[in-house]
Design a protein around this motif. Structure first.
Motif, PDB file in Angstrom:
ATOM      1  N   SER A   8       0.606  -1.077   0.366  1.00 39.59           N
ATOM      2  CA  SER A   8       0.034  -0.175  -0.016  1.00 39.59           C
ATOM      3  C   SER A   8       1.355   0.841   0.150  1.00 39.59           C
ATOM      4  CB  SER A   8      -0.861  -0.032   0.829  1.00 39.59           C
ATOM      5  OG  SER A   8      -0.376   0.555   2.970  1.00 39.59           O
ATOM      6  N   ALA A   9       0.467   2.093  -0.340  1.00 35.79           N
ATOM      7  CA  ALA A   9       0.996   3.494  -0.518  1.00 35.79           C
ATOM      8  C   ALA A   9       1.875   4.224   0.753  1.00 35.79           C
ATOM      9  CB  ALA A   9       0.097   4.399  -1.478  1.00 35.79           C
ATOM     10  N   ALA A  10       0.702   3.700   2.172  1.00 27.58           N
ATOM     11  CA  ALA A  10       1.076   3.978   3.213  1.00 27.58           C
ATOM     12  C   ALA A  10       2.243   3.506   3.970  1.00 27.58           C
ATOM     13  CB  ALA A  10       0.157   3.467   4.123  1.00 27.58           C
ATOM     14  N   LYS A  11       2.394   1.984   2.956  1.00 27.76           N
ATOM     15  CA  LYS A  11       3.860   1.490   4.101  1.00 27.76           C
ATOM     16  C   LYS A  11       5.060   1.870   3.230  1.00 27.76           C
ATOM     17  CE  LYS A  11       1.602  -1.384   6.318  1.00 27.76           C
ATOM     18  NZ  LYS A  11       1.112  -1.729   7.882  1.00 27.76           N
ATOM     19  N   THR A  12       4.767   2.227   1.549  1.00 27.44           N
ATOM     20  CA  THR A  12       5.883   2.330   0.785  1.00 27.44           C
ATOM     21  C   THR A  12       6.887   4.476   0.853  1.00 27.44           C
ATOM     22  OG1 THR A  12       4.553   3.011  -0.910  1.00 27.44           O
ATOM     23  CG2 THR A  12       5.433   1.033  -1.044  1.00 27.44           C
ATOM     24  N   LYS A  13       5.411   5.374   1.323  1.00 31.01           N
ATOM     25  CA  LYS A  13       6.010   6.391   1.193  1.00 31.01           C
ATOM     26  C   LYS A  13       6.589   6.222   2.666  1.00 31.01           C
ATOM     27  CE  LYS A  13       1.605   8.615   1.938  1.00 31.01           C
ATOM     28  NZ  LYS A  13       0.956   9.437   1.609  1.00 31.01           N
ATOM     29  N   ALA A  14       7.387   7.201   2.427  1.00 30.94           N
ATOM     30  CA  ALA A  14       7.916   8.305   4.398  1.00 30.94           C
ATOM     31  C   ALA A  14       6.562   8.374   4.817  1.00 30.94           C
ATOM     32  CB  ALA A  14       9.138   8.568   4.798  1.00 30.94           C
ATOM     33  N   ALA A  15       6.628   8.151   6.132  1.00 32.06           N
ATOM     34  CA  ALA A  15       4.726   8.164   6.756  1.00 32.06           C
ATOM     35  C   ALA A  15       5.843  10.221   7.444  1.00 32.06           C
ATOM     36  CB  ALA A  15       4.901   7.522   7.935  1.00 32.06           C
ATOM     37  N   THR A  16       5.757  10.904   7.636  1.00 29.94           N
ATOM     38  CA  THR A  16       5.073  12.225   8.160  1.00 29.94           C
ATOM     39  C   THR A  16       4.582  11.835   9.843  1.00 29.94           C
ATOM     40  OG1 THR A  16       4.827  13.879   6.464  1.00 29.94           O
ATOM     41  CG2 THR A  16       4.258  14.393   8.621  1.00 29.94           C
ATOM     42  N   GLN A  17       5.582  12.135  10.687  1.00 33.52           N
ATOM     43  CA  GLN A  17       5.213  11.977  12.388  1.00 33.52           C
ATOM     44  C   GLN A  17       4.841  13.434  12.709  1.00 33.52           C
ATOM     45  OE1 GLN A  17       8.510   9.456  13.267  1.00 33.52           O
ATOM     46  NE2 GLN A  17       6.884   7.633  13.004  1.00 33.52           N
ATOM     47  N   ILE A  18       4.089  13.178  13.933  1.00 33.26           N
ATOM     48  CA  ILE A  18       4.129  13.460  15.221  1.00 33.26           C
ATOM     49  C   ILE A  18       4.563  13.060  16.161  1.00 33.26           C
ATOM     50  CG2 ILE A  18       2.813  15.564  13.749  1.00 33.26           C
ATOM     51  CD1 ILE A  18       0.471  14.272  14.924  1.00 33.26           C
ATOM     52  N   VAL A  19       4.214  13.938  17.731  1.00 29.91           N
ATOM     53  CA  VAL A  19       5.032  13.413  18.959  1.00 29.91           C
ATOM     54  C   VAL A  19       2.880  13.392  19.763  1.00 29.91           C
ATOM     55  CG1 VAL A  19       5.536  13.306  21.377  1.00 29.91           C
ATOM     56  CG2 VAL A  19       7.238  13.361  19.069  1.00 29.91           C
ATOM     57  N   THR A  20       2.296  12.498  20.143  1.00 28.78           N
ATOM     58  CA  THR A  20       1.639  12.753  21.514  1.00 28.78           C
ATOM     59  C   THR A  20       1.892  12.120  22.750  1.00 28.78           C
ATOM     60  OG1 THR A  20      -1.111  12.163  21.149  1.00 28.78           O
ATOM     61  CG2 THR A  20       0.586  10.495  20.455  1.00 28.78           C
ATOM     62  N   ALA A  21       0.430  12.700  23.343  1.00 30.82           N
ATOM     63  CA  ALA A  21       1.002  11.729  24.753  1.00 30.82           C
ATOM     64  C   ALA A  21      -0.102  12.785  25.664  1.00 30.82           C
ATOM     65  CB  ALA A  21       1.959  13.091  25.573  1.00 30.82           C
ATOM     66  N   ASN A  22      -0.475  12.029  26.997  1.00 28.18           N
ATOM     67  CA  ASN A  22      -1.623  12.309  27.191  1.00 28.18           C
ATOM     68  C   ASN A  22      -1.808  13.348  28.614  1.00 28.18           C
ATOM     69  OD1 ASN A  22      -2.334   9.113  26.854  1.00 28.18           O
ATOM     70  ND2 ASN A  22      -4.771  10.585  27.125  1.00 28.18           N
ATOM     71  N   ARG A  23      -2.187  14.328  28.271  1.00 28.23           N
ATOM     72  CA  ARG A  23      -2.202  15.201  29.992  1.00 28.23           C
ATOM     73  C   ARG A  23      -1.971  14.776  30.908  1.00 28.23           C
ATOM     74  NH1 ARG A  23      -4.547  20.760  27.923  1.00 28.23           N
ATOM     75  NH2 ARG A  23      -5.728  19.376  28.243  1.00 28.23           N
ATOM     76  N   LEU A  24      -1.030  15.273  32.193  1.00 30.73           N
ATOM     77  CA  LEU A  24      -1.064  14.281  33.310  1.00 30.73           C
ATOM     78  C   LEU A  24      -1.977  15.246  34.150  1.00 30.73           C
ATOM     79  CD1 LEU A  24       0.219  12.447  35.369  1.00 30.73           C
ATOM     80  CD2 LEU A  24       1.439  14.105  35.931  1.00 30.73           C
ATOM     81  N   ASP A  25      -2.625  16.033  34.200  1.00 29.79           N
ATOM     82  CA  ASP A  25      -3.363  16.890  34.800  1.00 29.79           C
ATOM     83  C   ASP A  25      -5.051  15.670  34.389  1.00 29.79           C
ATOM     84  OD1 ASP A  25      -4.320  18.208  32.634  1.00 29.79           O
ATOM     85  OD2 ASP A  25      -3.596  19.977  34.104  1.00 29.79           O
ATOM     86  N   ASP A  26      -5.568  15.766  33.386  1.00 30.70           N
ATOM     87  CA  ASP A  26      -6.843  15.380  33.093  1.00 30.70           C
ATOM     88  C   ASP A  26      -7.148  14.694  32.572  1.00 30.70           C
ATOM     89  OD1 ASP A  26      -5.957  16.740  30.458  1.00 30.70           O
ATOM     90  OD2 ASP A  26      -7.166  18.368  30.749  1.00 30.70           O
ATOM     91  N   GLY A  27      -5.675  13.932  32.014  1.00 26.38           N
ATOM     92  CA  GLY A  27      -5.508  12.432  30.755  1.00 26.38           C
ATOM     93  C   GLY A  27      -5.873  13.055  29.193  1.00 26.38           C
ATOM     94  N   LEU A  28      -6.603  14.673  28.953  1.00 27.68           N
ATOM     95  CA  LEU A  28      -6.859  14.501  27.227  1.00 27.68           C
ATOM     96  C   LEU A  28      -5.181  14.168  26.509  1.00 27.68           C
ATOM     97  CD1 LEU A  28      -9.066  17.659  27.427  1.00 27.68           C
ATOM     98  CD2 LEU A  28      -9.594  15.380  27.417  1.00 27.68           C
TER      99      LEU A  28
END
Length: 111
Positions: A8-28
């Motif tokens: 698939s195209a998603a597997k062959t092209k280089a993916a763009t990335q971001i960083v995610t997490a959960n906020r500690l005080d409210d879990g969002l």
């Protein structure tokens, strides 16, 4: 003789990335924003185009964990579409859209 399997195209092209997490005080769910802050809006995330910017962003996430701002920061693959950024994995789409058991808490993907 059968034809070769196409990746698939998603597997062959280089993916763009971001960083995610959960906020500690409210879990969002939050995303690392340009400048090192955190945002709840997927489209405001710092898009990491090079291995160097990804490494720096992962380090910023670990520093935010040590400062007890967020928990479990990690990079995710995204693609840019007509309505903005979209996670490539179903798990991350669900995290971005909000809880599946409470439609009243859902938010538009990318918002």
């Amino acid at each position: 003789m059968s034809a070769p399997i196409q990746k698939s195209a998603a597997k062959t092209k280089a993916a763009t990335q971001i960083v995610t997490a959960n906020r500690l005080d409210d879990g969002l769910v939050v995303y690392l924003a340009p400048g090192g802050g955190w945002t709840e809006k997927l489209n405001e995330a710092d898009v990491l185009a090079t291995p160097e910017t990804l490494a720096a962003a992962v380090e910023a996430g670990k520093a935010a964990e040590a400062a007890r701002v967020v928990v479990e920061s990690y990079p995710i693959d995204v693609e840019r579409g007509p309505s903005g950024l979209r996670p490539l994995r179903l798990r991350e789409e669900i995290r971005a859209a909000g809880p599946t058991v409470r439609p009243d808490l859902a938010r538009p993907l990318g918002a």
